[in-house]
Design a protein around this motif. Structure first.
Motif, PDB file in Angstrom:
ATOM      1  N   MET A   1       0.888  -1.042   0.179  1.00  0.00           N
ATOM      2  CA  MET A   1       0.050  -0.095  -0.007  1.00  0.00           C
ATOM      3  C   MET A   1       0.786   1.261   0.019  1.00  0.00           C
ATOM      4  N   THR A   2       0.576   2.170  -0.891  1.00  0.00           N
ATOM      5  CA  THR A   2       1.378   3.377  -1.003  1.00  0.00           C
ATOM      6  C   THR A   2       0.719   4.487   0.209  1.00  0.00           C
ATOM      7  N   VAL A   3       1.698   5.578   0.345  1.00  0.00           N
ATOM      8  CA  VAL A   3       1.107   6.562   1.121  1.00  0.00           C
ATOM      9  C   VAL A   3      -0.131   7.188   0.655  1.00  0.00           C
ATOM     10  N   THR A   4      -0.204   7.288  -0.569  1.00  0.00           N
ATOM     11  CA  THR A   4      -1.483   7.913  -1.336  1.00  0.00           C
ATOM     12  C   THR A   4      -2.709   7.035  -0.862  1.00  0.00           C
ATOM     13  N   ASP A   6      -3.021   4.996   1.726  1.00  0.00           N
ATOM     14  CA  ASP A   6      -3.473   5.331   3.259  1.00  0.00           C
ATOM     15  C   ASP A   6      -3.857   6.569   3.503  1.00  0.00           C
ATOM     16  N   ALA A   7      -3.513   7.670   2.598  1.00  0.00           N
ATOM     17  CA  ALA A   7      -4.182   8.720   2.694  1.00  0.00           C
ATOM     18  C   ALA A   7      -5.710   8.806   2.254  1.00  0.00           C
ATOM     19  N   GLU A   8      -5.844   8.172   1.279  1.00  0.00           N
ATOM     20  CA  GLU A   8      -7.454   7.932   0.508  1.00  0.00           C
ATOM     21  C   GLU A   8      -8.133   7.164   1.577  1.00  0.00           C
ATOM     22  N   SER A  12     -11.371   8.546   3.361  1.00  0.00           N
ATOM     23  CA  SER A  12     -12.790   7.925   3.315  1.00  0.00           C
ATOM     24  C   SER A  12     -13.201   7.632   4.664  1.00  0.00           C
ATOM     25  N   ALA A  13     -12.529   7.079   5.690  1.00  0.00           N
ATOM     26  CA  ALA A  13     -13.107   6.922   6.889  1.00  0.00           C
ATOM     27  C   ALA A  13     -13.448   8.027   7.574  1.00  0.00           C
ATOM     28  N   ILE A  14     -12.786   9.185   7.478  1.00  0.00           N
ATOM     29  CA  ILE A  14     -13.371  10.479   8.060  1.00  0.00           C
ATOM     30  C   ILE A  14     -14.570  10.773   7.433  1.00  0.00           C
ATOM     31  N   THR A  15     -14.767  10.856   6.225  1.00  0.00           N
ATOM     32  CA  THR A  15     -16.163  11.084   5.486  1.00  0.00           C
ATOM     33  C   THR A  15     -17.215  10.223   5.774  1.00  0.00           C
ATOM     34  N   ALA A  16     -16.697   8.926   6.022  1.00  0.00           N
ATOM     35  CA  ALA A  16     -18.000   7.902   6.491  1.00  0.00           C
ATOM     36  C   ALA A  16     -18.420   8.197   7.675  1.00  0.00           C
ATOM     37  N   PRO A  64     -18.577   5.162  -0.653  1.00  0.00           N
ATOM     38  CA  PRO A  64     -18.644   6.018  -2.050  1.00  0.00           C
ATOM     39  C   PRO A  64     -18.907   4.839  -3.056  1.00  0.00           C
ATOM     40  N   GLU A  65     -19.546   5.150  -4.096  1.00  0.00           N
ATOM     41  CA  GLU A  65     -19.925   4.289  -5.362  1.00  0.00           C
ATOM     42  C   GLU A  65     -19.862   5.164  -6.282  1.00  0.00           C
TER      43      GLU A  65
END
Length: 103
Positions: A1-4, A6-8, A12-16, A64-65
């Motif tokens: 897994m890249t840093v990008t 991990d950030a995504e 996503s968890a924050i938005t959810a 998201p979808e």
């Protein structure tokens, strides 16, 4: 897994979590108890309980979808887009109301 990646995932968890917290407010207005649970091993989830019938519970997710965020039942079926939080809250209340009690 890249840093990008991990950030995504973190974003996503924050938005959810934010969407679930908003839904929790709507559910409270309808008399249901709920709390957002966030752990490092699972996606954020909203645990909803009917205080008049505590055996009636449901876990709700947000994901998201194709650019649209959705609320999802615990079995991964879509409830409705997060933009329809009031309608989603009413639907959850209906599902968590025992038959014969104003369904």
């Amino acid at each position: 897994m890249t840093v990008t990646d991990d950030a995504e995932i973190a974003n996503s968890a924050i938005t959810a979590t934010a969407h679930l917290a908003l839904l929790a407010e709507r559910l409270q207005e309808l008399g249901l108890h709920s709390r957002v649970r966030v752990t490092s091993r699972r996606p954020p989830e909203l645990i909803v309980v009917n205080p008049d019938a505590p055996v009636l519970t449901e876990n709700i997710y947000a994901a998201p979808e194709k650019g649209i965020w959705w609320f999802l039942w615990s079995w991964n079926e879509k409830v409705a887009p997060v933009a329809e939080a009031d309608a989603v809250a009413a639907r959850i209340r209906h599902v968590l109301t025992p038959m014969g009690r104003g369904r």
